[in-house]
Design an enzyme around this catalytic site. Structure first.
Site, PDB file in Angstrom:
ATOM      1  N   GLN A 115     -13.197  -7.980   0.230  1.00  0.00           N
ATOM      2  CA  GLN A 115     -13.825  -7.355  -0.930  1.00  0.00           C
ATOM      3  C   GLN A 115     -13.365  -5.899  -1.025  1.00  0.00           C
ATOM      4  O   GLN A 115     -13.631  -5.227  -2.013  1.00  0.00           O
ATOM      5  CB  GLN A 115     -15.342  -7.383  -0.807  1.00  0.00           C
ATOM      6  CG  GLN A 115     -15.958  -8.772  -0.748  1.00  0.00           C
ATOM      7  CD  GLN A 115     -17.445  -8.704  -0.477  1.00  0.00           C
ATOM      8  OE1 GLN A 115     -18.248  -8.290  -1.323  1.00  0.00           O
ATOM      9  NE2 GLN A 115     -17.830  -9.087   0.715  1.00  0.00           N
ATOM     10  N   ASN A 116     -12.727  -5.431   0.031  1.00  0.00           N
ATOM     11  CA  ASN A 116     -12.332  -4.022   0.097  1.00  0.00           C
ATOM     12  C   ASN A 116     -11.103  -3.782  -0.769  1.00  0.00           C
ATOM     13  O   ASN A 116     -10.219  -4.630  -0.860  1.00  0.00           O
ATOM     14  CB  ASN A 116     -12.059  -3.607   1.547  1.00  0.00           C
ATOM     15  CG  ASN A 116     -13.302  -3.777   2.408  1.00  0.00           C
ATOM     16  OD1 ASN A 116     -14.424  -3.734   1.909  1.00  0.00           O
ATOM     17  ND2 ASN A 116     -13.093  -4.022   3.682  1.00  0.00           N
ATOM     18  N   HIS A 133     -11.434  -8.154  -4.988  1.00  0.00           N
ATOM     19  CA  HIS A 133     -11.918  -7.098  -5.900  1.00  0.00           C
ATOM     20  C   HIS A 133     -10.822  -6.118  -6.286  1.00  0.00           C
ATOM     21  O   HIS A 133     -11.118  -5.026  -6.774  1.00  0.00           O
ATOM     22  CB  HIS A 133     -13.096  -6.352  -5.263  1.00  0.00           C
ATOM     23  CG  HIS A 133     -14.344  -7.187  -5.201  1.00  0.00           C
ATOM     24  ND1 HIS A 133     -15.407  -6.899  -4.393  1.00  0.00           N
ATOM     25  CD2 HIS A 133     -14.656  -8.352  -5.830  1.00  0.00           C
ATOM     26  CE1 HIS A 133     -16.344  -7.827  -4.547  1.00  0.00           C
ATOM     27  NE2 HIS A 133     -15.915  -8.723  -5.389  1.00  0.00           N
ATOM     28  N   CYS A 141      -2.722  -0.880 -17.264  1.00  0.00           N
ATOM     29  CA  CYS A 141      -2.888  -0.298 -18.604  1.00  0.00           C
ATOM     30  C   CYS A 141      -3.884  -1.118 -19.432  1.00  0.00           C
ATOM     31  O   CYS A 141      -3.789  -2.350 -19.484  1.00  0.00           O
ATOM     32  CB  CYS A 141      -1.530  -0.271 -19.311  1.00  0.00           C
ATOM     33  SG  CYS A 141      -1.659   0.357 -20.988  1.00  0.00           S
ATOM     34  N   CYS A 144      -1.191  -2.280 -22.753  1.00  0.00           N
ATOM     35  CA  CYS A 144      -0.087  -3.247 -22.581  1.00  0.00           C
ATOM     36  C   CYS A 144      -0.218  -4.060 -21.300  1.00  0.00           C
ATOM     37  O   CYS A 144       0.666  -4.850 -20.982  1.00  0.00           O
ATOM     38  CB  CYS A 144       1.243  -2.481 -22.609  1.00  0.00           C
ATOM     39  SG  CYS A 144       1.466  -1.377 -21.189  1.00  0.00           S
ATOM     40  N   CYS A 162      -0.690   5.600 -19.689  1.00  0.00           N
ATOM     41  CA  CYS A 162       0.501   4.740 -19.607  1.00  0.00           C
ATOM     42  C   CYS A 162       1.587   5.314 -20.533  1.00  0.00           C
ATOM     43  O   CYS A 162       1.276   6.095 -21.441  1.00  0.00           O
ATOM     44  CB  CYS A 162       0.102   3.332 -20.067  1.00  0.00           C
ATOM     45  SG  CYS A 162       1.455   2.154 -20.174  1.00  0.00           S
ATOM     46  N   CYS A 164       2.868   3.824 -22.795  1.00  0.00           N
ATOM     47  CA  CYS A 164       2.590   3.342 -24.161  1.00  0.00           C
ATOM     48  C   CYS A 164       1.516   4.190 -24.831  1.00  0.00           C
ATOM     49  O   CYS A 164       1.159   3.982 -25.981  1.00  0.00           O
ATOM     50  CB  CYS A 164       2.143   1.866 -24.127  1.00  0.00           C
ATOM     51  SG  CYS A 164       0.439   1.621 -23.587  1.00  0.00           S
ATOM     52  N   GLY A 201     -18.739  -7.465   8.288  1.00  0.00           N
ATOM     53  CA  GLY A 201     -18.967  -6.151   7.686  1.00  0.00           C
ATOM     54  C   GLY A 201     -19.259  -6.180   6.204  1.00  0.00           C
ATOM     55  O   GLY A 201     -18.780  -5.331   5.449  1.00  0.00           O
ATOM     56  N   ASN A 227     -21.993  -8.203  12.098  1.00  0.00           N
ATOM     57  CA  ASN A 227     -22.587  -7.121  11.320  1.00  0.00           C
ATOM     58  C   ASN A 227     -23.465  -6.279  12.230  1.00  0.00           C
ATOM     59  O   ASN A 227     -23.938  -6.761  13.261  1.00  0.00           O
ATOM     60  CB  ASN A 227     -23.417  -7.687  10.153  1.00  0.00           C
ATOM     61  CG  ASN A 227     -23.575  -6.671   9.027  1.00  0.00           C
ATOM     62  OD1 ASN A 227     -24.017  -5.549   9.284  1.00  0.00           O
ATOM     63  ND2 ASN A 227     -23.196  -7.029   7.814  1.00  0.00           N
TER      64      ASN A 227
END
Ligand code: BV8
Ligand code: ZN
Length: 256
Positions: A115-116, A133, A141, A144, A162, A164, A201, A227
């Protein structure tokens, strides 16, 4: 023997038997999945989200890690990510990250689901990583959709733009955003076929990652939680190893 010495011996025996049980399962496993959260990177100096030193402490997640926060105030969101990038940029993988890499020499298949967004598993050298994640070092961007890695610390301009002309955003998954379907499919596939699932963790509060241990258990894997504290998954897992993941994982790999 004095009472406190007896207590120490008993707790030592309990801890060792837990470690030996998990080490045995690692040595017998064909596929090990290690699912990590902010507690994996805490020993490296990366603030967690909800702990005592949690980074959310000074901010509400809803204020910063959401599409509407970025739409309303891209500068403030980029200032927060710039602050986090500056901290993470100074952090190194810890003994826990390195133990996961070492485990690859002792197990046919080690898969890291994290998840880090700090990229520390990649820097440690893990071969199979699923960043569910996203990654704080990647930008995308909003116009685009071009995405690239940007390691500037501090950022040259805030908010980033960006070529663009549109805004660049951190290529991470915000609250209220769906996870990448392809990554999630691959993660569900490996969880469905793993022999051992280690939840390390994470407070197990954020969906859908918080349900990974439940899916692993239903698929027949032996599920372990590492944990410092109890979590909502503590009574779901088969075995709890209470302590610092950067100490427990090396101790486990040592025993395999
Ligand atoms: C989704 C990336 C479908 C960004 C992150 C209402 C409205 C909108 C959404 C929802 C809602 N209710 C529920 C939801 C769904 C929401 C959710 O689950 N919210 C929770 C808070 C209730 N989830 C989502 O929105 C996800 N998308 O579901 O899509 C959808 C779409 C629309 C509407 C509904 C559903 C997307 C979630 C992804 C959010 N992005 N990060 C960024 O980083 O900037 S989440 C962020 O928190 C982290 O990435 C991390 O994954 C997550 C959880 O944190 P942890 O990693 O567990 O860290 P934490 O600090 O909490 O805990 C650390 C743990 O480590 C502790 O247990 C501690 O004891 C332990 N520890 C510390 N040190 C050590 C240690 N353990 C061992 N050793 C140590 N040394
Ligand atoms: Zn663009």
């Amino acid at each position: 023997m004095k009472v406190f010495e007896l207590r120490f011996v008993i707790s030592y025996i309990i801890v060792m038997s837990g470690l030996e049980e998990v080490a045995k399962r690692i040595s017998e496993a064909g596929v090990v999945v290690i699912s990590t959260g902010a507690g994996m990177s805490a020993p490296s100096g990366v603030p967690t989200f909800r702990g005592e030193d949690g980074m959310w402490k000074n901010y509400r997640a809803e204020e910063l890690a959401t599409p509407s926060a970025f739409r309303d105030n891209p500068t403030r969101v980029w200032e927060w990510y710039n602050w986090r990038r500056e901290i993470i940029g100074e952090c190194e993988p810890n003994a826990g990250h390195h133990a996961i890499v070492e485990m690859e020499e002792k197990v046919d298949e080690v898969e890291v689901v994290t998840q880090n967004v700090d990229g520390l598993h990649d820097r440690a050298g893990s071969s199979n990583i699923y960043e569910v994640h996203g990654n704080i070092w990647r930008v995308r961007c909003v116009g685009c959709e071009r995405s690239e890695y940007n390691y500037d610390v501090p950022l040259e301009e805030i908010p980033l733009r960006c070529e663009c002309g549109e805004l660049l955003r951190p290529d991470v998954v915000w609250f209220g955003e769906s996870l990448n379907e392809k990554v999630l499919r691959e993660v569900y596939d490996i969880i469905g076929r793993c022999d051992l699932f280690i939840n390390a963790g994470t407070s197990s509060l954020v969906m859908p990652a918080s349900q990974f241990p439940v899916i692993a258990s239903r698929s027949g894997a032996f599920v372990v939680e590492i944990n410092l504290t109890e979590t909502p998954m503590s009574n779901v897992v088969d075995l709890q190893l209470s302590g610092d993941v950067s100490e427990i994982l090396p101790a486990l790999v040592e025993l395999v």
